[in-house]
Design a protein around this motif. Structure first.
Motif, short mmCIF file in Angstrom:
data_model
loop_
_atom_site.label_atom_id
_atom_site.label_comp_id
_atom_site.label_asym_id
_atom_site.label_seq_id
_atom_site.Cartn_x
_atom_site.Cartn_y
_atom_site.Cartn_z
N LYS A 3 3.16 4.18 2.64
CA LYS A 3 4.30 3.18 2.41
C LYS A 3 3.53 1.84 2.11
N LYS A 4 3.65 1.37 0.96
CA LYS A 4 2.97 0.09 0.57
C LYS A 4 3.57 -0.94 1.21
N ILE A 5 2.85 -1.83 1.75
CA ILE A 5 3.38 -2.92 2.33
C ILE A 5 3.12 -4.52 1.74
N SER A 6 1.91 -4.53 1.17
CA SER A 6 1.41 -5.76 0.48
C SER A 6 0.35 -5.69 -0.42
N GLU A 7 0.16 -6.57 -1.16
CA GLU A 7 -1.12 -6.70 -2.19
C GLU A 7 -1.80 -8.01 -2.60
N HIS A 8 -3.07 -7.87 -2.48
CA HIS A 8 -3.72 -9.18 -2.37
C HIS A 8 -4.74 -9.02 -3.70
N TRP A 9 -4.86 -10.23 -4.27
CA TRP A 9 -5.59 -10.45 -5.79
C TRP A 9 -6.70 -11.48 -5.15
N GLY A 10 -8.10 -11.37 -5.85
CA GLY A 10 -8.96 -12.30 -5.89
C GLY A 10 -8.79 -13.56 -6.75
N GLY A 11 -9.52 -14.57 -6.11
CA GLY A 11 -9.27 -16.04 -7.17
C GLY A 11 -10.30 -16.14 -7.91
N PRO A 12 -10.37 -17.22 -8.41
CA PRO A 12 -11.14 -17.57 -9.64
C PRO A 12 -12.62 -16.96 -9.44
N GLU A 13 -13.12 -17.12 -8.37
CA GLU A 13 -14.42 -16.46 -8.05
C GLU A 13 -14.53 -14.92 -8.17
N TYR A 14 -13.58 -14.30 -7.69
CA TYR A 14 -13.38 -12.81 -7.72
C TYR A 14 -12.19 -12.42 -8.44
N PRO A 15 -12.06 -12.59 -9.61
CA PRO A 15 -10.97 -12.14 -10.22
C PRO A 15 -10.71 -10.87 -10.57
N GLY A 16 -11.62 -9.90 -10.31
CA GLY A 16 -11.65 -8.55 -10.47
C GLY A 16 -11.34 -7.82 -9.11
N ARG A 17 -11.10 -8.54 -8.19
CA ARG A 17 -10.94 -7.72 -6.92
C ARG A 17 -9.20 -7.74 -6.61
N ARG A 18 -8.99 -6.48 -5.92
CA ARG A 18 -7.48 -6.56 -5.35
C ARG A 18 -7.53 -5.61 -4.17
N ALA A 19 -6.80 -5.85 -3.23
CA ALA A 19 -6.48 -4.87 -2.00
C ALA A 19 -5.06 -4.56 -1.94
N GLU A 20 -4.80 -3.45 -1.50
CA GLU A 20 -3.46 -2.98 -1.44
C GLU A 20 -3.45 -2.43 0.16
N ILE A 21 -2.25 -2.85 0.72
CA ILE A 21 -2.25 -2.66 2.32
C ILE A 21 -0.98 -1.71 2.40
N TYR A 22 -1.24 -0.34 2.99
CA TYR A 22 -0.41 0.78 3.27
C TYR A 22 0.00 0.92 4.78
N HIS A 23 1.09 1.23 5.07
CA HIS A 23 1.18 1.95 6.38
C HIS A 23 1.27 3.40 6.27
N ASP A 24 0.43 4.31 6.77
CA ASP A 24 0.30 5.54 6.74
C ASP A 24 1.04 6.29 7.87
N THR A 25 2.24 6.84 7.56
CA THR A 25 3.22 7.45 8.57
C THR A 25 2.69 8.60 9.12
N ASP A 26 1.72 9.28 8.62
CA ASP A 26 1.22 10.56 9.10
C ASP A 26 0.22 10.22 10.16
N LYS A 27 -0.73 9.16 9.87
CA LYS A 27 -1.59 8.78 10.97
C LYS A 27 -1.24 7.73 11.74
N ASN A 28 0.22 7.11 11.41
CA ASN A 28 0.37 5.99 12.31
C ASN A 28 -0.36 4.89 12.43
N CYS A 29 -1.01 4.49 11.09
CA CYS A 29 -2.08 3.13 11.25
C CYS A 29 -1.95 2.63 9.83
N PHE A 30 -2.47 1.46 9.61
CA PHE A 30 -2.46 0.77 8.37
C PHE A 30 -3.76 0.95 7.59
N THR A 31 -3.73 1.32 6.43
CA THR A 31 -4.64 1.67 5.35
C THR A 31 -4.95 0.56 4.32
#
Length: 74
Positions: A3-31
């Motif tokens: 289940k997607k929780i949030s998303e982050h993007w890189g700033g001017p120095e790292y415009p190609g970077r992105r991260a997505e945070i998920y809650h993994d209900t099967d493992k009961n942890c964040f990924t």
């Protein structure tokens, strides 16, 4: 199941970077999925927020995503 929780993007120095945070209900942890755009967007790594059996909080996952996007992680 992821289940997607949030998303982050890189700033001017790292415009190609992105991260997505998920809650993994099967493992009961964040990924966190770390992406880097080259010619196409590539998934660089998928990391469960668990260290030596300790499941970390959502704020820990948010910090990891932010650190990636700000270039603190290679």
């Amino acid at each position: 199941m992821l289940k997607k929780i949030s998303e982050h993007w890189g700033g001017p120095e790292y415009p190609g970077r992105r991260a997505e945070i998920y809650h993994d209900t099967d493992k009961n942890c964040f990924t966190v999925h770390f992406y880097k755009k080259r010619t196409v967007e590539d998934l660089v790594e998928e990391r469960d927020m668990v260290t030596d059996g300790v499941v970390h909080s959502s704020s820990y996952a948010e910090d990891a995503a932010e650190n990636w996007c700000l270039g603190y992680m290679p």
